[in-house]
Design a protein around this motif. Structure first.
Motif, short mmCIF file in Angstrom:
data_model
loop_
_atom_site.label_atom_id
_atom_site.label_comp_id
_atom_site.label_asym_id
_atom_site.label_seq_id
_atom_site.Cartn_x
_atom_site.Cartn_y
_atom_site.Cartn_z
N GLU A 212 -10.56 7.63 -2.41
CA GLU A 212 -11.96 7.27 -2.18
C GLU A 212 -12.23 7.15 -0.68
N ASP A 213 -13.48 7.34 -0.30
CA ASP A 213 -13.81 7.21 1.13
C ASP A 213 -13.88 5.75 1.57
N ILE A 214 -14.69 4.96 0.85
CA ILE A 214 -14.86 3.55 1.25
C ILE A 214 -14.78 2.63 0.04
N LEU A 215 -14.03 1.58 0.18
CA LEU A 215 -14.04 0.49 -0.79
C LEU A 215 -14.95 -0.58 -0.20
N ASP A 216 -16.12 -0.75 -0.83
CA ASP A 216 -17.17 -1.61 -0.28
C ASP A 216 -17.34 -2.81 -1.21
N THR A 217 -18.33 -2.80 -2.10
CA THR A 217 -18.45 -3.92 -3.04
C THR A 217 -17.31 -3.89 -4.07
N GLY A 218 -16.72 -2.72 -4.29
CA GLY A 218 -15.66 -2.57 -5.28
C GLY A 218 -16.17 -2.20 -6.65
N ILE A 219 -17.47 -2.09 -6.79
CA ILE A 219 -18.05 -1.81 -8.11
C ILE A 219 -17.63 -0.41 -8.61
N THR A 220 -17.67 0.57 -7.72
CA THR A 220 -17.32 1.94 -8.12
C THR A 220 -15.86 2.03 -8.57
N LEU A 221 -14.95 1.50 -7.77
CA LEU A 221 -13.53 1.63 -8.10
C LEU A 221 -13.13 0.75 -9.28
N THR A 222 -13.80 -0.37 -9.45
CA THR A 222 -13.53 -1.20 -10.62
C THR A 222 -13.90 -0.44 -11.89
N TYR A 223 -15.02 0.23 -11.84
CA TYR A 223 -15.48 1.05 -12.97
C TYR A 223 -14.50 2.21 -13.23
N ILE B 98 -10.94 -6.40 -6.35
CA ILE B 98 -10.12 -5.17 -6.39
C ILE B 98 -9.61 -4.87 -4.98
N GLN B 99 -8.37 -4.39 -4.92
CA GLN B 99 -7.75 -4.03 -3.65
C GLN B 99 -7.19 -2.63 -3.77
N ALA B 100 -7.13 -1.93 -2.65
CA ALA B 100 -6.49 -0.61 -2.66
C ALA B 100 -5.02 -0.76 -2.32
N ASP B 101 -4.21 0.18 -2.83
CA ASP B 101 -2.78 0.19 -2.51
C ASP B 101 -2.54 0.78 -1.13
N TYR B 102 -3.40 1.69 -0.72
CA TYR B 102 -3.27 2.35 0.58
C TYR B 102 -4.64 2.32 1.27
N VAL B 103 -4.69 1.71 2.45
CA VAL B 103 -5.95 1.57 3.19
C VAL B 103 -5.77 2.22 4.56
N GLY B 104 -6.70 3.13 4.88
CA GLY B 104 -6.65 3.74 6.21
C GLY B 104 -6.98 2.71 7.27
N PHE B 105 -8.20 2.19 7.24
CA PHE B 105 -8.65 1.21 8.22
C PHE B 105 -9.50 0.15 7.53
#
Ligand code: IMP
Ligand code: MG
Length: 179
Positions: free
Chosen positions: A100-111, A140-147
């Motif tokens: 994903e490009d950005i983890l922001d509110t987390g709503i998209t990735l949670t879904y 929600i947290q990502a396993d790999y975060v660029g920045f």
């Protein structure tokens, strides 16, 4: 302040992005050594990140893509997410990496995580180029975060404002007067 050739302030240069993606690729390669991997890009913003990350992992990988629509103003997620393009191939029993490009509110990735888990992958990981933890509404947290970045609106390297700027090679700040 470093600016690009359009006068936009650069937050992360193409060189910094390339270096960080090399590091993430090495980390993913170590974590999944000898395994096969399905990399699932979230259209459209993740396309440049997926293209570079895929070439930075030394793993037997395939690609798939999903597209989601979210309803909200200012190009941000409001809460309701809908899948508008589903996976092409089954992921049951496979190691999956959502890109994903950005983890922001987390709503998209949670879904997405919820619907992918219903397909029983062998493992499910998340890689995001940018993380804005201060905006999170879902745990929600990502396993790999660029920045990790503060609450700024960014454009470039796949990220848009009203569909523009995705092709900027650097990650830039959206000028506040333009939003
Ligand atoms: P979330 O569901 O709020 O985590 O939404 C993440 C999505 O919102 C990202 O995939 C982007 O499409 C969009 N988004 C969030 N912040 C930004 C930004 O700063 N620039 C461009 N798009 C953003
Ligand atoms: Mg997006």
């Amino acid at each position: 302040m470093e600016t690009d050739n359009h006068g936009l302030e650069i937050l992360f240069s193409r060189e910094q992005i390339a270096e960080r993606i090399r590091e993430l690729g090495a980390e993913i390669t170590r974590d999944l050594a000898g395994e096969k991997l399905v990399m699932i890009g979230v259209l459209k913003g993740a396309a440049p990140f997926l293209a570079d990350l895929a070439r930075a992992v030394d793993i037997d990988a395939t690609f798939d893509f999903v597209a989601v629509s979210s309803y909200g103003k200012n190009n941000r997620t409001s809460g309701a997410v809908k899948l508008i393009k589903d996976l092409d191939e089954p992921i049951e029993g496979k190691h999956v990496l959502i890109v994903e490009d950005i983890l922001d509110t987390g709503i998209t990735l949670t879904y997405l995580r919820k619907i992918f888990l219903q397909h029983h992958p062998r493992s499910l990981r998340i890689a995001t180029l940018l993380d804005k933890p201060s905006r999170r509404l879902e745990p929600i947290q990502a396993d790999y975060v660029g920045f990790t970045i503060p609450n700024l609106f960014v454009i470039g390297f796949g990220m848009d404002f009203a569909e523009r700027y995705r092709n900027l090679p650097d990650i830039c700040l959206m000028p506040p007067e333009a939003t």
